[in-house]
Design a protein around this motif. Structure first.
Motif, PDB file in Angstrom:
ATOM      1  N   SER A 164      12.393  80.088 -56.881  1.00  0.00           N
ATOM      2  CA  SER A 164      13.532  79.255 -57.257  1.00  0.00           C
ATOM      3  C   SER A 164      14.783  80.105 -57.402  1.00  0.00           C
ATOM      4  O   SER A 164      15.857  79.735 -56.967  1.00  0.00           O
ATOM      5  N   GLY A 192      14.125  69.212 -65.092  1.00  0.00           N
ATOM      6  CA  GLY A 192      14.395  67.986 -64.326  1.00  0.00           C
ATOM      7  C   GLY A 192      13.271  66.970 -64.399  1.00  0.00           C
ATOM      8  O   GLY A 192      13.508  65.788 -64.695  1.00  0.00           O
ATOM      9  N   ILE A 239       3.688  70.532 -63.932  1.00  0.00           N
ATOM     10  CA  ILE A 239       5.085  70.471 -63.505  1.00  0.00           C
ATOM     11  C   ILE A 239       5.969  69.568 -64.369  1.00  0.00           C
ATOM     12  O   ILE A 239       7.180  69.711 -64.341  1.00  0.00           O
ATOM     13  N   ARG A 256       8.306  75.981 -64.029  1.00  0.00           N
ATOM     14  CA  ARG A 256       8.655  76.032 -62.612  1.00  0.00           C
ATOM     15  C   ARG A 256       7.467  76.624 -61.880  1.00  0.00           C
ATOM     16  O   ARG A 256       6.914  77.636 -62.299  1.00  0.00           O
ATOM     17  N   ASN A 308      14.957  67.723 -56.372  1.00  0.00           N
ATOM     18  CA  ASN A 308      13.757  68.545 -56.168  1.00  0.00           C
ATOM     19  C   ASN A 308      13.299  68.487 -54.707  1.00  0.00           C
ATOM     20  O   ASN A 308      12.998  69.509 -54.104  1.00  0.00           O
TER      21      ASN A 308
HETATM   22  N1  LIG Z   1       9.292  67.942 -54.443  1.00  0.00           N
HETATM   23  C1  LIG Z   1       8.765  69.093 -54.862  1.00  0.00           C
HETATM   24  N2  LIG Z   1       8.137  69.927 -53.994  1.00  0.00           N
HETATM   25  C2  LIG Z   1       7.622  71.082 -54.409  1.00  0.00           C
HETATM   26  N3  LIG Z   1       7.662  71.525 -55.701  1.00  0.00           N
HETATM   27  C3  LIG Z   1       8.285  70.757 -56.591  1.00  0.00           C
HETATM   28  C4  LIG Z   1       8.871  69.502 -56.225  1.00  0.00           C
HETATM   29  N4  LIG Z   1       9.398  68.940 -57.343  1.00  0.00           N
HETATM   30  C5  LIG Z   1       9.160  69.814 -58.354  1.00  0.00           C
HETATM   31  N5  LIG Z   1       8.499  70.884 -57.929  1.00  0.00           N
HETATM   32  C6  LIG Z   1       8.043  72.004 -58.744  1.00  0.00           C
HETATM   33  O1  LIG Z   1       8.015  71.601 -60.066  1.00  0.00           O
HETATM   34  C7  LIG Z   1       8.832  72.458 -60.877  1.00  0.00           C
HETATM   35  C8  LIG Z   1       9.476  71.684 -61.977  1.00  0.00           C
HETATM   36  O2  LIG Z   1      10.465  70.822 -61.462  1.00  0.00           O
HETATM   37  P1  LIG Z   1      11.726  70.445 -62.346  1.00  0.00           P
HETATM   38  O3  LIG Z   1      12.546  69.464 -61.614  1.00  0.00           O
HETATM   39  O4  LIG Z   1      11.232  70.060 -63.654  1.00  0.00           O
HETATM   40  O5  LIG Z   1      12.476  71.826 -62.538  1.00  0.00           O
HETATM   41  P2  LIG Z   1      13.460  72.546 -61.566  1.00  0.00           P
HETATM   42  O6  LIG Z   1      13.765  71.680 -60.410  1.00  0.00           O
HETATM   43  O7  LIG Z   1      12.907  73.863 -61.297  1.00  0.00           O
HETATM   44  O8  LIG Z   1      14.712  72.735 -62.481  1.00  0.00           O
HETATM   45  P3  LIG Z   1      15.765  71.608 -62.893  1.00  0.00           P
HETATM   46  O9  LIG Z   1      15.277  70.322 -62.323  1.00  0.00           O
HETATM   47  O10 LIG Z   1      15.755  71.669 -64.373  1.00  0.00           O
HETATM   48  O11 LIG Z   1      17.066  72.008 -62.340  1.00  0.00           O
HETATM   49  C9  LIG Z   1       9.816  73.041 -59.929  1.00  0.00           C
HETATM   50  O12 LIG Z   1      10.256  74.286 -60.381  1.00  0.00           O
HETATM   51  C10 LIG Z   1       9.004  73.157 -58.659  1.00  0.00           C
HETATM   52  O13 LIG Z   1       8.280  74.358 -58.653  1.00  0.00           O
END
Ligand SMILES: Nc1ncnc2c1ncn2[C@@H]1O[C@H](COP(=O)(O)OP(=O)(O)OP(=O)(O)O)[C@@H](O)[C@H]1O
Ligand SMILES: [Mg+2]
Length: 490
Positions: A437, A449, A425, A431, A384
């Protein structure tokens, strides 16, 4: 008939009540009988008392050889209206005189059987040794219901000659029979009334249960919005209805979650599949294409199928976690080593995105954990951080012990998460910016994630939080319980 609680309650109640009545009747009967015997005994001793007083008075007047006999006869005549038989016996047990011999006294004495005097019991009365002062009591068979007898010395000077007073037990037996008859009628009637009352009460108090059952039966299987009516929330049945309604609330919520999960999952799966289909169809629509074009299509197919596999893997993990069926393979490992290893593997990804990756790791952090899962948690956070930080940004990983916890921090200089979305989140499939994304063409991106990462932290009795997120970047912090007694601090 006994299938209903109502009838069972009534039967139990009636049986207990009946038992109670019978015990009570038995006890009353016994006490009554004993009491009447005691009264008979004291009556006999009183009768003998007055008889002897009369006898002594008569004896004073008649000092002849037949004095005793005459005085006894006079006394018997005087006491003839008392419903008892007087007998005088000599020291050898021979009857000197009995009031049955006196026609004037015999009156209503047909209930006294003449053979009574031959019985062994009567002989005991006539001959058994007497206590110094008092006399002896003895039941004597005969007549309709037997007799109660009392023997005492006729005078203190002549202890061999005895007075025996006998009283029929027939009236007592009759009275006891009356009592028995009363019980015979009263117990069944009381039992009948009590059973009817018990049935009525059970019916009345169980009516709300029957009502609840009816309501519950009327509820649709797919619809959880109906609730039981709660008439009085403070009584037992009200509490039951409330608990049932609460259960329905929870079920409704979990059904809704499940439904959304399935809907979201199929939606997420549909996109890569649509891309796969679209790409192949477009490519096949013309008979010949350049090797370059095929290569490009194939690389899209590879990316999308990777993404598909990734989503399916995440879904599988979450459903198993939900069912509590994910077996943790706990073993001893070093958190610092694991962190360093994950960092090594993500370095190339960071470099390819133009992000500088650095870390501060405290050495010697032993922990009991599932290595694959911890790796996955850190990887999701790092993925992320790299994914949502623009080129030129920085990602820092900290791994150390603070008090009783191991702390893993992933700090980035990305754009941060809008404040109003921060609470969401960790939700599945959430998302913050779906359009962004996708448009950046990332390979992950179902929004699972962080849910998985949080579940992993919790499965290790720790927690995962977003500790900071603003325009200068975000910080995700995982806390894992550290073994007690290890050195803390740097
Ligand atoms: N470090 C970060 N900086 C900014 N936004 C974040 C960060 N980590 C997560 N997010 C936000 O939180 C949402 C959810 O994160 P998550 O990891 O659950 O899903 P994803 O990364 O979109 O998909 P996946 O991890 O399933 O491949 C993300 O779509 C993003 O918008
Ligand atoms: Mg992610």
């Amino acid at each position: 008939m006994l299938d209903s609680v109502r009838s069972r309650m009534t039967v139990w109640y009636s049986a207990l009540f009946g038992l109670f009545l019978i015990l009570l009747a038995g006890l009353t009967y016994f006490l009554y009988w004993r009491n009447s015997l005691e009264r008979t005994d004291s009556n006999l001793s009183e009768q003998s008392e007055t008889f002897i007083a009369t006898f002594n008075a008569e004896l004073k007047d008649d000092k002849g050889p037949d004095g005793i006999k005459n005085a006894a006869r006079e006394a018997m005549l005087e006491h003839r209206f008392r419903d008892v038989v007087y007998v005088i016996v000599d020291g050898g047990g021979k009857i000197l005189l009995s009031s049955l011999d006196l026609p004037a006294v015999r009156g209503g004495a047909e209930k006294f059987a003449p053979d009574m005097f031959d019985s062994a019991a009567f002989q005991r009365l006539a001959q058994s040794p007497l206590k110094t002062a008092g006399g002896v009591y003895q039941d004597v068979p005969g007549g309709r219901n037997g007799f109660r007898g009392y023997a005492r010395p006729l005078s203190q000077d002549d202890r061999a000659t005895r007075l025996i007073v006998l009283q029929s037990l027939h009236p007592q037996h009759e009275m006891m029979e009356d009592i028995r008859n009363i019980f015979f009628w009263i117990i069944p009637i009381a039992l009948l009334l009590a059973s009817a009352g018990g049935y009525f009460l059970a019916r009345k108090s169980l009516a709300p249960v029957a009502d609840m059952a009816r309501q519950a039966r009327g509820m649709g299987a797919a619809r959880f919005s109906d609730r039981l009516k709660v008439s009085n929330p403070r009584d037992e049945l009200g509490t039951l209805a409330l608990s049932f309604n609460e259960l329905l609330d929870r079920l409704e919520k979990s059904f809704e979650q499940q439904r959304r999960f399935v809907a979201d999952a199929s939606h997420e799966l549909r996109t890569p599949v649509a891309i796969l289909q679209g790409e192949t169809e477009v490519t096949l629509s013309r008979p010949a294409r350049s090797a370059e074009e095929y290569r490009e299509t194939l690389s899209i197919l590879r990316d999308e199928s990777q993404r598909l596999a990734h989503i399916i893997e995440d879904l599988f993990t979450l459903t198993r976690a939900d069912a509590g069926q994910y077996p943790l393979q706990i073993r001893e490992l070093y958190l610092d080593e694991l962190t360093a290893d994950v960092l090594r593997r993500t370095r190339s990804l960071a470099i390819s995105k133009g992000i500088s990756l650095s870390s501060t790791i405290q050495p010697e952090l032993p922990v009991q954990a599932d290595e694959d899962l911890l790796r996955r948690m850190l990887l999701n956070l790092l993925d992320n951080a790299i994914k949502y930080t623009p080129a030129g940004g920085k990602v820092l990983v900290e791994c150390c012990r603070e008090a009783n916890d191991y702390v893993l921090r992933v700090i980035d200089t990305g754009a941060g998460i809008p404040a109003e979305l921060q609470s969401r989140i960790f939700e599945r499939f959430f998302r913050a910016d779906k359009a962004r994304s996708r448009s950046e063409g990332d390979t992950g991106g179902a929004g699972l994630g962080l849910s998985i990462a949080r579940w992993i932290a919790e499965a290790h009795h720790g927690r995962l939080e977003l500790t900071r997120s603003d325009a200068s970047g975000s910080t995700f912090t995982a806390y894992l319980p550290a073994p007690a007694g290890s050195p803390s601090g740097h």
